[in-house]
Motif scaffolding. Structure first.
Motif, PDB file in Angstrom:
ATOM      1  N   GLN A  49       8.685  54.807  21.601  1.00  0.00           N
ATOM      2  CA  GLN A  49       7.716  53.918  22.478  1.00  0.00           C
ATOM      3  C   GLN A  49       7.080  52.532  21.548  1.00  0.00           C
ATOM      4  OE1 GLN A  49       4.818  57.201  22.530  1.00  0.00           O
ATOM      5  NE2 GLN A  49       5.545  57.984  24.529  1.00  0.00           N
ATOM      6  N   ALA A  50       7.138  52.600  20.379  1.00  0.00           N
ATOM      7  CA  ALA A  50       6.869  51.497  19.802  1.00  0.00           C
ATOM      8  C   ALA A  50       7.800  50.313  19.748  1.00  0.00           C
ATOM      9  CB  ALA A  50       6.827  52.004  18.100  1.00  0.00           C
TER      10      ALA A  50
ATOM     11  N   ALA B 105       1.764  54.549  17.736  1.00  0.00           N
ATOM     12  CA  ALA B 105       3.079  53.721  18.338  1.00  0.00           C
ATOM     13  C   ALA B 105       2.604  52.246  17.821  1.00  0.00           C
ATOM     14  CB  ALA B 105       3.034  53.697  19.845  1.00  0.00           C
ATOM     15  N   GLU B 106       1.400  51.887  17.730  1.00  0.00           N
ATOM     16  CA  GLU B 106       1.140  50.526  17.188  1.00  0.00           C
ATOM     17  C   GLU B 106       1.418  50.293  15.990  1.00  0.00           C
ATOM     18  OE1 GLU B 106       0.471  46.689  17.050  1.00  0.00           O
ATOM     19  OE2 GLU B 106       0.528  47.850  19.043  1.00  0.00           O
TER      20      GLU B 106
ATOM     21  N   GLY C  18       9.412  50.053  22.530  1.00  0.00           N
ATOM     22  CA  GLY C  18       9.320  49.567  24.081  1.00  0.00           C
ATOM     23  C   GLY C  18       8.037  48.526  23.937  1.00  0.00           C
ATOM     24  N   SER C  19       7.149  48.670  22.827  1.00  0.00           N
ATOM     25  CA  SER C  19       5.918  47.682  22.832  1.00  0.00           C
ATOM     26  C   SER C  19       6.331  46.181  22.289  1.00  0.00           C
ATOM     27  CB  SER C  19       4.772  48.284  22.225  1.00  0.00           C
ATOM     28  OG  SER C  19       5.017  48.262  20.817  1.00  0.00           O
TER      29      SER C  19
ATOM     30  N   LYS D  86       7.996  42.504  21.689  1.00  0.00           N
ATOM     31  CA  LYS D  86       8.697  41.426  22.681  1.00  0.00           C
ATOM     32  C   LYS D  86      10.433  41.458  22.145  1.00  0.00           C
ATOM     33  CE  LYS D  86       4.536  38.595  22.075  1.00  0.00           C
ATOM     34  NZ  LYS D  86       3.924  37.659  21.424  1.00  0.00           N
TER      35      LYS D  86
ATOM     36  N   ALA E 197       5.034  49.976  15.643  1.00  0.00           N
ATOM     37  CA  ALA E 197       5.543  48.804  15.976  1.00  0.00           C
ATOM     38  C   ALA E 197       5.211  47.660  14.995  1.00  0.00           C
ATOM     39  CB  ALA E 197       4.762  48.588  17.121  1.00  0.00           C
TER      40      ALA E 197
ATOM     41  N   LYS F 193       7.663  58.671  19.625  1.00  0.00           N
ATOM     42  CA  LYS F 193       6.538  57.841  19.194  1.00  0.00           C
ATOM     43  C   LYS F 193       7.271  56.631  18.795  1.00  0.00           C
ATOM     44  CE  LYS F 193       2.774  58.755  19.596  1.00  0.00           C
ATOM     45  NZ  LYS F 193       2.004  58.990  20.515  1.00  0.00           N
TER      46      LYS F 193
END
Length: 202
Positions: A46-47, A160-161, A49-50, A52, A164, A43
């Motif tokens: 994945q975060a 994940a958000e 990867g989101s 920029k 992030a 997770k």
């Protein structure tokens, strides 16, 4: 939780930022030991990867220890897709205590995003010794400990958000040194063993 051997912490620790190639000024996040599902390692990836590219430039995330087989394929796929010098993976197995101490000494944040939150963690003691901010799952016994001793901040570890967002805006949190010291001393090996003797074995 694991007690901590305060007497084996060396007086001089390695310069991990230099050894790992992490520039000064970048906020450093750390996961050490077993890199596995129960710590939400995928997770976290994945975060990352989101984010920029410009957001990744401001941080450095270190995974040091051993990537468990249960997540190895998915974790490495995400890692290889990102190909960022700001994500450092040392998949080397057991870490010597000296390296753990050095990592904890120079990081800014330590992850405790466990799926099972009805537990404590040996990570807390290291965070207390080196006065680092814990990023914890915001529920269960885990969060109650972090909150009581003012060790860090809590988030939804399944999101994940939310993870992030921690990377985008690293929290400006100042741990309570007195409370950290109290937790640290209670988990020193000598006191930890005494507590077991008094409360369990007698």
């Amino acid at each position: 939780p694991d007690p901590i051997a305060l007497d084996v912490i060396p007086s001089k620790l390695a310069d991990i930022r230099r050894d790992y190639g992490i520039p000064e000024g970048k906020k450093m996040f750390l996961m050490y030991g077993a890199i596995e599902s129960r710590k939400n390692a995928v997770k976290i990836m994945q975060a990352l990867g989101s984010l920029k590219r410009c957001e990744l430039e401001n941080i450095c995330v270190v995974f040091a220890g051993r990537v468990r087989s249960e997540i190895k394929e998915e974790f490495y796929k995400l890692y290889n897709n990102l190909k960022s010098e700001n994500i450092i993976l040392k998949d080397a197995g057991f870490l010597p205590y000296e390296e753990i101490f050095s990592l904890c000494n120079l990081t800014d944040y330590i992850f405790a995003l466990y799926k099972n939150t009805n537990q404590s963690s040996g990570t807390f003691a290291y965070a207390c010794v080196f006065q680092k901010t814990i990023i914890a799952a915001k529920k269960g016994l885990l969060w109650r400990i972090v909150k009581k001793f003012k060790m860090g901040v809590g988030i939804n570890a399944d999101s994940a958000e939310e993870i992030a967002e921690i990377f985008r805006t690293p929290p400006a949190f100042t741990p309570d040194k007195a409370l950290l010291r109290k937790y640290e001393q209670s988990h020193a090996i000598c006191n930890f063993c005494d507590s077991i003797e008094r409360n369990i074995l007698k």
